[in-house]
Design an enzyme around this catalytic site. Structure first.
Site, PDB file in Angstrom:
ATOM      1  N   THR A 176     -10.709   8.320 -36.819  1.00  0.00           N
ATOM      2  CA  THR A 176     -10.461   9.081 -38.044  1.00  0.00           C
ATOM      3  C   THR A 176      -8.970   9.392 -38.119  1.00  0.00           C
ATOM      4  OG1 THR A 176     -12.665  10.058 -38.140  1.00  0.00           O
ATOM      5  CG2 THR A 176     -10.913  11.220 -39.306  1.00  0.00           C
TER       6      THR A 176
ATOM      7  N   PHE B 266      -6.088  11.730 -39.557  1.00  0.00           N
ATOM      8  CA  PHE B 266      -5.831  13.073 -40.074  1.00  0.00           C
ATOM      9  C   PHE B 266      -4.381  13.156 -40.546  1.00  0.00           C
ATOM     10  CE2 PHE B 266      -9.366  13.522 -37.232  1.00  0.00           C
ATOM     11  CZ  PHE B 266     -10.132  14.582 -37.714  1.00  0.00           C
TER      12      PHE B 266
END
Length: 380
Positions: free
Chosen positions: A281, A283
């Site tokens: 992921t 960020f």
């Protein structure tokens, strides 16, 4: 006629085209000087439309469309040169130069940081990868994180933007259109989801599983293998673990990080249950003010383009012409504007490059709305 002879003819034509193109751009520079003296705008839409009809009418019917494309590009290049000569976009270029000069050389080790969720969330793990000693404040929603930055409650915020398996976090892109912020760094975090439950609970006992929607999507194969189990989305993976820990039931579980095992006194029923092992992921770290740290080689932009054919092409052609690599393009519908979109771009280019400076000076002239979100580097 031999191929070599035909190529020779093309070369002679190209030489003449280049000479005429240079001459045309020189005249465009004279036009820019005249417009500056008279206070006239660069774009004269009625003149361009009339000129386009004229040149297309002079071409054979089978080449009229191509002639229109060629001259539309010429108009774009001419306007870009005029804008550059007139100093259009210099305010942004100056702001960027000021940020480069005034930002401290080292990314801060300590800061107050806004995260969505509760302790143990992946946002916290991303935060701790960015900052050595962060002081985290947890908020119930992504919008609350953006608001905390706008109001100056926290120095920075950490927000998930996209996942290598489940794709973009659409809710975040929608919020980006409504809030004022800058991106100062990004980080890629390997995400391993685990099925957590209270001590003593067995996998066959589970009837409900809680987690964030993105985590649920990332573990779809594992979840489909469980029979008679209801999957319930919630705001955050760590909140799911906390909910299970505080529940009086023994038939519930959460998809969450390993950090939540010790944090909430849970046990792991199944580890690394995501569909793809290489699950990351990304960020972003956001701030209220523009900060550009040394080594910035990624730039993020948001643009609303005219609702007409070729608008996106005109932007992409500039990236291509300047040799700037586009590494992400995302579109999101604009509320209350039917079938119109906000475009989000991630560009791979050094903030110190003259081509980057030229691009920043040109893009505002081809968009209805333009937002420079920041230039930064990514922690891997």
């Amino acid at each position: 006629m031999e191929l070599q002879e035909l190529r020779g003819r093309i070369d002679r034509i190209d030489d003449e085209l280049v000479r005429l193109f240079v001459e045309r751009m020189d005249v465009a520079a004279e036009v820019a000087a005249y417009k500056k003296e008279k206070g006239l705008p660069v774009l004269d839409a009625s003149r361009e439309k009339a000129k386009l009809r004229d040149v297309m009418g002079k071409a054979p019917e089978e080449l009229q469309e191509q002639t229109g494309l060629l001259y539309s590009l010429l108009f774009e290049l001419s306007r870009a040169r005029q804008n550059r000569l007139l100093g259009s976009g210099t305010a942004l270029v100056g702001e960027i130069a000021g940020a480069i000069e005034n930002t401290v050389p080292l990314f801060p080790e300590k800061a107050t940081v806004a995260c969505q969720g509760v302790e143990g969330a992946y946002s916290q793990l991303a935060c701790e990868k960015l900052f050595r000693m962060p002081n985290e404040f947890y908020f119930s929603s992504f919008e609350a994180v953006f608001s905390a930055i706008e109001k100056g409650l926290c120095d920075y915020g950490v927000i998930p933007l996209e996942n290598s398996t489940a794709g973009s976090v659409n809710k975040v892109y929608d919020l980006m259109m409504r809030h004022d912020f800058r991106i100062v760094r990004s980080v890629r975090l390997k995400v391993d989801h685990n099925l957590l439950a209270k001590p003593g609970v067995k996998l066959e006992d589970i009837r409900e599983i809680y987690s964030h929607e993105q985590a649920i999507n990332q573990c779809s194969s594992f979840l489909q293998s469980l029979k008679g189990v209801k999957v319930i989305p919630c705001e955050n993976t760590a909140e799911a673990a906390k909910l299970v820990a505080e529940s009086e039931r023994s038939d519930v579980a959460a998809l969450s990080s390993r950090a939540c095992i010790a944090l909430y006194g849970l046990q792991c029923l199944a580890g690394d249950v995501q569909d793809v092992g290489n699950n990351f992921t990304r960020f972003i770290c956001i701030s209220k003010k523009l900060e550009i740290y040394p080594g910035a080689d990624r730039t993020s932009l948001m643009m609303v383009l005219p609702h007409q054919p070729g608008s996106l092409y005109k932007v992409l052609s500039r990236f291509y012409a300047l040799g700037i690599n586009l590494i992400k393009l995302e579109s999101r519908p604009i509320p209350e504007r039917n079938f119109e979109f906000m475009f989000y771009f991630d560009l791979e280019t050094s903030v110190y490059s003259p081509r980057f400076t030229q691009l920043m000076g040109e893009l505002q002239s081809v968009s209805e709305q333009f937002s420079y979100l920041g230039s930064y580097s990514e922690v891997v």
